[in-house]
Motif scaffolding. Structure first.
Motif, PDB file in Angstrom:
ATOM      1  N   THR A 183       0.848  -1.195   0.000  1.00  0.00           N
ATOM      2  CA  THR A 183       0.000   0.000   0.000  1.00  0.00           C
ATOM      3  C   THR A 183       0.887   1.250   0.000  1.00  0.00           C
ATOM      4  N   ALA A 184       0.239   2.385  -0.258  1.00  0.00           N
ATOM      5  CA  ALA A 184       0.980   3.646  -0.256  1.00  0.00           C
ATOM      6  C   ALA A 184       1.554   3.910   1.133  1.00  0.00           C
ATOM      7  N   SER A 185       0.791   3.580   2.180  1.00  0.00           N
ATOM      8  CA  SER A 185       1.310   3.883   3.515  1.00  0.00           C
ATOM      9  C   SER A 185       2.463   2.953   3.879  1.00  0.00           C
ATOM     10  N   PHE A 186       2.398   1.700   3.394  1.00  0.00           N
ATOM     11  CA  PHE A 186       3.539   0.802   3.641  1.00  0.00           C
ATOM     12  C   PHE A 186       4.779   1.356   2.933  1.00  0.00           C
ATOM     13  N   ALA A 187       4.576   1.799   1.690  1.00  0.00           N
ATOM     14  CA  ALA A 187       5.705   2.339   0.914  1.00  0.00           C
ATOM     15  C   ALA A 187       6.346   3.502   1.669  1.00  0.00           C
ATOM     16  N   GLU A 188       5.488   4.364   2.200  1.00  0.00           N
ATOM     17  CA  GLU A 188       6.003   5.521   2.928  1.00  0.00           C
ATOM     18  C   GLU A 188       6.748   5.073   4.191  1.00  0.00           C
ATOM     19  N   SER A 189       6.175   4.081   4.871  1.00  0.00           N
ATOM     20  CA  SER A 189       6.773   3.648   6.144  1.00  0.00           C
ATOM     21  C   SER A 189       8.163   3.036   5.972  1.00  0.00           C
ATOM     22  N   ILE A 190       8.442   2.467   4.792  1.00  0.00           N
ATOM     23  CA  ILE A 190       9.769   1.856   4.598  1.00  0.00           C
ATOM     24  C   ILE A 190      10.734   2.812   3.890  1.00  0.00           C
ATOM     25  N   GLY A 191      10.245   4.004   3.575  1.00  0.00           N
ATOM     26  CA  GLY A 191      11.130   4.995   2.942  1.00  0.00           C
ATOM     27  C   GLY A 191      11.269   4.841   1.438  1.00  0.00           C
ATOM     28  N   ALA A 192      10.285   4.182   0.787  1.00  0.00           N
ATOM     29  CA  ALA A 192      10.318   4.109  -0.683  1.00  0.00           C
ATOM     30  C   ALA A 192       9.939   5.481  -1.241  1.00  0.00           C
ATOM     31  N   ASP A 193      10.308   5.752  -2.485  1.00  0.00           N
ATOM     32  CA  ASP A 193       9.946   7.040  -3.086  1.00  0.00           C
ATOM     33  C   ASP A 193       8.520   7.040  -3.612  1.00  0.00           C
ATOM     34  N   ALA A 194       8.043   5.856  -4.026  1.00  0.00           N
ATOM     35  CA  ALA A 194       6.690   5.814  -4.574  1.00  0.00           C
ATOM     36  C   ALA A 194       6.114   4.412  -4.543  1.00  0.00           C
ATOM     37  N   TYR A 195       4.775   4.392  -4.641  1.00  0.00           N
ATOM     38  CA  TYR A 195       4.016   3.138  -4.722  1.00  0.00           C
ATOM     39  C   TYR A 195       3.114   3.241  -5.948  1.00  0.00           C
ATOM     40  N   ALA A 196       2.942   2.131  -6.657  1.00  0.00           N
ATOM     41  CA  ALA A 196       1.988   2.136  -7.779  1.00  0.00           C
ATOM     42  C   ALA A 196       1.072   0.925  -7.646  1.00  0.00           C
ATOM     43  N   PRO A 197      -0.239   1.137  -7.763  1.00  0.00           N
ATOM     44  CA  PRO A 197      -1.182   0.022  -7.599  1.00  0.00           C
ATOM     45  C   PRO A 197      -1.280  -0.887  -8.823  1.00  0.00           C
ATOM     46  N   ASP A 198      -0.855  -0.405  -9.986  1.00  0.00           N
ATOM     47  CA  ASP A 198      -0.950  -1.244 -11.186  1.00  0.00           C
ATOM     48  C   ASP A 198       0.147  -0.867 -12.182  1.00  0.00           C
ATOM     49  N   ALA A 199       0.181  -1.629 -13.274  1.00  0.00           N
ATOM     50  CA  ALA A 199       1.294  -1.474 -14.218  1.00  0.00           C
ATOM     51  C   ALA A 199       1.275  -0.111 -14.919  1.00  0.00           C
ATOM     52  N   VAL A 200       0.087   0.385 -15.197  1.00  0.00           N
ATOM     53  CA  VAL A 200       0.005   1.670 -15.899  1.00  0.00           C
ATOM     54  C   VAL A 200       0.485   2.796 -14.981  1.00  0.00           C
ATOM     55  N   SER A 201       0.028   2.780 -13.723  1.00  0.00           N
ATOM     56  CA  SER A 201       0.515   3.845 -12.828  1.00  0.00           C
ATOM     57  C   SER A 201       1.987   3.677 -12.474  1.00  0.00           C
ATOM     58  N   ALA A 202       2.495   2.435 -12.588  1.00  0.00           N
ATOM     59  CA  ALA A 202       3.932   2.245 -12.336  1.00  0.00           C
ATOM     60  C   ALA A 202       4.746   3.027 -13.373  1.00  0.00           C
ATOM     61  N   VAL A 203       4.267   3.037 -14.613  1.00  0.00           N
ATOM     62  CA  VAL A 203       4.962   3.780 -15.667  1.00  0.00           C
ATOM     63  C   VAL A 203       4.896   5.290 -15.375  1.00  0.00           C
ATOM     64  N   ASP A 204       3.720   5.755 -14.977  1.00  0.00           N
ATOM     65  CA  ASP A 204       3.569   7.190 -14.659  1.00  0.00           C
ATOM     66  C   ASP A 204       4.521   7.590 -13.531  1.00  0.00           C
ATOM     67  N   MET A 205       4.569   6.726 -12.510  1.00  0.00           N
ATOM     68  CA  MET A 205       5.446   7.007 -11.360  1.00  0.00           C
ATOM     69  C   MET A 205       6.912   7.026 -11.774  1.00  0.00           C
ATOM     70  N   ALA A 206       7.289   6.041 -12.598  1.00  0.00           N
ATOM     71  CA  ALA A 206       8.691   5.965 -13.040  1.00  0.00           C
ATOM     72  C   ALA A 206       9.059   7.233 -13.803  1.00  0.00           C
ATOM     73  N   ARG A 207       8.148   7.691 -14.654  1.00  0.00           N
ATOM     74  CA  ARG A 207       8.395   8.944 -15.404  1.00  0.00           C
ATOM     75  C   ARG A 207       8.615  10.101 -14.448  1.00  0.00           C
ATOM     76  N   GLU A 208       7.700  10.191 -13.458  1.00  0.00           N
ATOM     77  CA  GLU A 208       7.808  11.291 -12.491  1.00  0.00           C
ATOM     78  C   GLU A 208       9.123  11.236 -11.717  1.00  0.00           C
ATOM     79  N   LEU A 209       9.522  10.026 -11.332  1.00  0.00           N
ATOM     80  CA  LEU A 209      10.709   9.884 -10.490  1.00  0.00           C
ATOM     81  C   LEU A 209      12.011  10.110 -11.242  1.00  0.00           C
ATOM     82  N   ILE A 210      12.058   9.639 -12.488  1.00  0.00           N
ATOM     83  CA  ILE A 210      13.327   9.679 -13.222  1.00  0.00           C
ATOM     84  C   ILE A 210      13.486  10.950 -14.035  1.00  0.00           C
ATOM     85  N   MET A 211      12.379  11.464 -14.584  1.00  0.00           N
ATOM     86  CA  MET A 211      12.544  12.540 -15.569  1.00  0.00           C
ATOM     87  C   MET A 211      12.395  13.929 -14.971  1.00  0.00           C
TER      88      MET A 211
END
Ligand code: B1M
Length: 211
Positions: A183-211
């Motif tokens: 979950t998003a809160s788990f991601a935050e609790s472990i210090g990840a930069d982002a969480y994505a619930p599905d493959a399409v949002s994973a791409v959006d997140m990767a774009r945001e994080l890298i570019m």
């Protein structure tokens, strides 16, 4: 729903690899989109298998056979989902975390990311923290994508983030996590930069994080 999608769901559930491949091709010939076939045919069939697995009506060997049929269907769709001629937007190391052998979702995320133009280094399943770290160093990746499907393997995401910090890499590598129990809160609790619930949002997140 189209008959071909219903039949695809049934045949995927029964693990009929050749039939599923034929049905995916037929559905494409009938004009259905690759995304529609993935979501309404293949994933729906897998969802049913998941429910029955949980209820104890299906067992591991049977679920593995469903997964094989799922992979066969996805292989037919891959060129359409991935597209062609995309430029490389950045390097991503992806894998399912240590102790976890689930790879269907991770493979979908990889495909979507490749399609969006990222270069993907796929470490496969049950990837230990040190392997992620080693690969970031050897390949110069900008992002790590971790997938977990078991509540018992989610802590390995945290261990990997700690290993990155220990190696002095945390500032230059972004971390994206996902998978059904994450979950998003788990991601935050472990210090990840982002969480994505599905493959399409994973791409959006990767774009945001890298570019
Ligand atoms: Co397993 N299994 N399984 N299993 N299995 C689950 C996960 C489970 C929920 C079933 C259940 O009981 N209801 C349960 C986990 C319970 C828990 O932890 N709370 C479970 C269990 C218990 C187990 C075993 C322990 C069973 C046993 O041995 N007693 C065992 C563990 C083995 C191991 O890993 N060490 C086991 C084994 C297996 C199989 C090998 C038989 C097979 C895996 C085959 C394979 O992957 N090659 C299997 C399967 C297929 C499932 C279910 C049925 C389906 C998972 C799946 O592929 N879903 C699953 C039940 C379920 O989820 N309903 C279950 C489809 C896939 C597209 O979705 O992976 O969620 P998902 O991916 C999505 C998103 O989550 C997201 O995008 C994807 C696409 O939209 N996403 C990301 C995923 N990764 C991401 C990464 C990102 C971003 C987004 O960024 C990097």
């Amino acid at each position: 729903m189209s008959n071909i999608l219903e039949q695809m769901q049934k045949d995927l559930y029964s693990g009929k690899v050749e039939e599923v491949k034929k049905e995916v091709k037929k559905a494409l010939d009938e004009g259905l989109s690759a995304q529609e076939i993935l979501n309404q045919g293949l994933l729906k069939g897998m969802e049913r298998a998941g429910k029955d697995f949980k209820a104890g009506d299906l067992f591991i060997p049977e679920v593995l056979i469903c997964a094989k049929a799922m992979h066969a269907g996805v292989d037919v769709l891959r060129p359409l989902l991935v597209g062609s001629g995309a430029t490389m937007l950045g390097k991503i190391v992806i894998g399912t975390v240590a102790g976890d052998l689930h790879d269907i979702g991770k493979n979908l995320v990889r495909m979507m990311m490749e399609g969006a133009g990222f270069e993907i280094i796929d470490l496969g399943v049950s990837v230990p923290p040190e392997k992620f770290v080693e690969t970031v160093i050897s390949k110069g990746a900008q992002l790590i994508g971790m997938s977990a499907l078991l509540t018992t393997t989610m802590p390995s995401m945290k261990t990997t983030i700690e290993a990155l910090a220990k190696a002095g890499l945390r500032d230059r590598v972004k971390v994206l996590v996902g998978g059904a129990p994450v979950t998003a809160s788990f991601a935050e609790s472990i210090g990840a930069d982002a969480y994505a619930p599905d493959a399409v949002s994973a791409v959006d997140m990767a774009r945001e994080l890298i570019m």
